[in-house]
Write an enzyme that holds these catalytic residues in place. Structure first.
Site, PDB file in Angstrom:
ATOM      1  N   ASP A 290       0.872  -1.172   0.000  1.00 57.91           N
ATOM      2  CA  ASP A 290       0.000   0.000   0.000  1.00 57.91           C
ATOM      3  C   ASP A 290       0.917   1.233   0.000  1.00 57.91           C
ATOM      4  O   ASP A 290       2.146   1.128   0.024  1.00 57.91           O
ATOM      5  CB  ASP A 290      -0.964  -0.035   1.205  1.00 57.91           C
TER       6      ASP A 290
HETATM    7  C1  3DO Z   1      -5.364   2.818  -0.031  1.00 57.02           C
HETATM    8  C2  3DO Z   1      -5.555   1.851  -1.082  1.00 57.02           C
HETATM    9  C3  3DO Z   1      -5.279   2.439  -2.389  1.00 57.02           C
HETATM   10  C4  3DO Z   1      -3.943   3.088  -2.430  1.00 57.02           C
HETATM   11  C5  3DO Z   1      -3.632   3.679  -3.756  1.00 57.02           C
HETATM   12  O1  3DO Z   1      -4.043   4.627   0.648  1.00 57.02           O
HETATM   13  O2  3DO Z   1      -4.386   4.789  -4.040  1.00 57.02           O
HETATM   14  O3  3DO Z   1      -3.923   4.065  -1.480  1.00 57.02           O
HETATM   15  O4  3DO Z   1      -5.404   1.441  -3.339  1.00 57.02           O
HETATM   16  O5  3DO Z   1      -5.351   2.134   1.190  1.00 57.02           O
HETATM   17  C6  3DO Z   1      -4.119   3.578  -0.217  1.00 57.02           C
END
Ligand code: 3DO
Length: 641
Positions: A290
């Protein structure tokens, strides 16, 4: 060894081996790196329409050989033509510089979050309330088609975290608290996104990325991205279950939970990443981090002394791709670690093989981008019909004393509450942007609850007096309300036969959605109390991403409908249900707490202290709840359990 989770395609595997033999170490570590589009955006030129910076593309793709890009949460939805032009530019660069296509990932969470004019479905929590696998599959299939219509091949969905702490600001992204429901819905979504053959994702499908592995929904503090304390048996039995099903169903990729469990960050946990997923399940898919979570091992979790050591820990634990997302130094550190013997070349080759395999499975080598004019069903009435139907099946009738519902035509309605006339409230986060705050601007072609009721009952039958309104958006102030005008709503009630009070939350997502008190705002509860004093019957509409405590106002209402976050067609769906043109069938996908000290899931006792919830476990199903998991009424005399 168990049979492979996905039977490999020999031709793809042979191609991967050829690449691994000829690629340089720079090219290999580049494939493991994912950068946000922000880094290659020309912000000056973007003032007149989205534009990429050739100079930054030279650095990111030309020099560092970066293999993946993703959108940044702070950006807003773009037209599919804008997406397609941008992706063509990226792919032309990637094919010229590396000979390997880039893979672009987007959070298309409840439909096309980031593609303007696409179909927005109800959020995950609503889809869970339908208990209908076919609806979930169809929704994912439509979302895949409309994502492909913008040349995007990869979505960061489905979300199968168990929403077991009602305070958590991501309660609404998954299918509720139950592991079986999340597993079944997750599998249905994967089928919808990917189709039947994970080795050959057809032109109308995308690669799914099941997330967030795992136990994300039970932070001890109730706040986003804060530590959990999950017993191992619980982790394996409940939180792992949807991921196990997803992988067996052919999920091509998986995103890791940002959190720390029992002191150990998931991104550093070799047993959970490599042993449980890759070895035990013989799964050849891709594990992506993440947002910034390798850096977090150093800067937040303090298990690594330096960012370089964090890279070593995470890659050796089994991470294949780092959502860096701003610093290409990941590539430099990883290259040095290989040269120093700290990360084995075999680990790099395994990770790169998984990246290339995903790209082959998506057909990106043959078609890095494609002609989007053939996607002529984008935003079609047929898709809208499916989203409306899903919304209707997802709204849950929780109380209907004296058969106050359905509301007959000809009745005079007072519509009130801060959620009554807002597309932002109906959609929640991940709607045209991360925080969902611009939905009223972008979703003007859809009906708020007010508009839908006017269409259903006639404008002259609906008096709209909000009583309480949310403050305009600025940064993280989603909960702020303007000075209430409760008297105006009370005065208007005198001219009405029935009051519909739309209460709940404004849109938010992730950490900005953290709460200090789960109780519904005092303004909103005061509004309902003042209206109850008029003696007119009240229908409460709960429009919120998590169960705010409403125990003091529920007895004041004749009827309660929990619509949660039903998306762009949620207002129309509600009008159809309230009028009795469609029957209710939704059931609660989570346990709705009655008091702060009764927070519990269906298989847990309530805990005495809000802060102890995640650690307080046993399997008695006795609790003091407002509405139980699985509860939901309808207009039929016979109620199904
Ligand atoms: C979220 C999931 C998301 C990622 C990319 O903060 O935007 O950002 O897919 O938990 C994270």
């Amino acid at each position: 060894t168990v049979p492979p989770a996905i039977t490999p395609d020999p031709e793809i595997e042979a191609n991967i081996q050829k690449w691994l033999k000829q690629m340089t170490l720079d090219e290999k570590v580049g494939q493991m790196c994912e950068i946000t589009i922000d880094v290659v955006t020309d912000f000056e030129k973007s003032k007149n329409g989205f534009a990429l910076s050739e100079a930054m593309l030279d650095t990111v793709i030309g020099k560092y050989k970066v293999g993946s890009l993703l959108n940044v949460p702070l950006s807003v939805a773009q037209k599919k033509e804008v997406w397609a032009a941008m992706i063509k530019q990226i792919q032309d660069k990637s094919m010229k510089e590396i000979g390997i296509p880039c893979i672009y990932g987007v959070d298309q969470i409840h439909g096309t979050t980031y593609t303007l004019d696409g179909t927005l479905f109800p959020q995950g929590i609503n889809m869970g309330a339908t208990f209908n696998r076919e609806l979930v599959e169809r929704g994912a299939e439509i979302s895949a088609y409309e994502t492909k219509a913008g040349c995007i091949p990869w979505t960061y969905a489905p979300v199968v975290d168990l929403g077991r702490d009602p305070r958590w600001p991501r309660m609404w992204e998954n299918y509720g608290e139950d592991c079986y429901v999340n597993a079944e819905m997750g599998v249905a979504a994967i089928r919808g996104f990917q189709g039947d053959d994970p080795n050959h994702i057809g032109e109308n499908r995308v690669a799914a990325c099941v997330k967030h592995y795992m136990g994300y929904g039970v932070p001890v503090s109730g706040k986003d991205r804060t530590p959990s304390a999950i017993p191992r048996s619980e982790l394996r039995e409940k939180h792992f279950a949807p991921f196990l099903s997803a992988i067996r169903a052919g999920a091509l990729s998986l995103m890791v939970n940002s959190g720390v469990d029992n002191g150990m960050p998931f991104h550093a946990n070799k047993e959970l990443l490599t042993d449980w997923l890759k070895e035990d399940l013989n799964w050849d898919g891709l594990i992506v981090t993440d947002w910034a979570d390798i850096n977090n091992l150093c800067t937040r979790d303090h298990i690594a002394a330096t960012k370089k050591e964090a890279v070593k820990i995470a890659i050796n634990a089994g991470i294949d791709m780092s959502m860096v997302p701003y610093e290409v130094s990941f590539c430099t550190y990883l290259k040095e670690l290989v040269e120093e013997g700290e990360v084995p070349m075999s680990r790099i080759d395994d990770a790169v093989a998984r990246v290339l395999r995903l790209k082959y499975r998506l057909g990106l080598f043959e078609h890095p981008y494609w002609d989007i004019s053939k996607y002529d069903r984008f935003a079609s009435p047929e898709f809208a019909e499916e989203a409306l139907h899903a919304a209707e099946e997802s709204e849950v009738l929780l109380k209907n004393d004296d058969h106050i519902l359905p509301i007959a035509r000809g009745k005079k309605i007072l519509l009130t509450g801060p959620n009554a006339n807002s597309m932002r409230c109906l959609n929640g986060g991940w709607s045209y942007s991360w925080q969902g705050h611009r939905a009223d601007e972008y979703a003007q072609n859809y009906n708020t609850i007010y508009e839908a009721l006017c269409n259903k009952y006639g404008k002259e039958q609906v008096i709209y007096e909000p009583g309480v309104t949310y403050a305009p958006y600025k940064n993280d102030n989603w909960w702020e309300e303007n000075t209430p005008e409760i008297d105006k709503a009370v005065a208007a009630a005198n001219n009405a036969d029935v009051i519909i009070a739309c209460i709940g939350e404004n849109s938010y997502c992730e950490t900005p959605g953290n709460l200090t008190d789960l109780t519904l705002s005092a303004n909103q509860r005061n509004l309902v109390k003042a209206l109850a004093a008029t003696g007119k019957p009240i229908v409460l509409i709960l429009n919120q991403g998590r169960p705010r405590i409403v125990n003091d106002i529920v007895p004041l209402a004749k009827a309660v409908v929990n619509i949660m976050l039903p998306g762009n067609y949620g207002g129309d769906a509600l009008a159809n249900l309230l009028a009795g043109d469609v029957n209710f069938s939704g059931k609660m996908p989570f346990t709705y707490p009655k008091l702060i000290n009764s927070l519990a899931t269906y298989d847990y006792k309530p805990c005495e202290n809000i802060g102890q919830m995640a650690g307080n476990y046993n399997y008695d199903s006795v609790m003091d709840v407002q509405w139980q998991f699985g509860f939901g009424l309808s207009y039929s005399t016979y109620q199904y359990d």
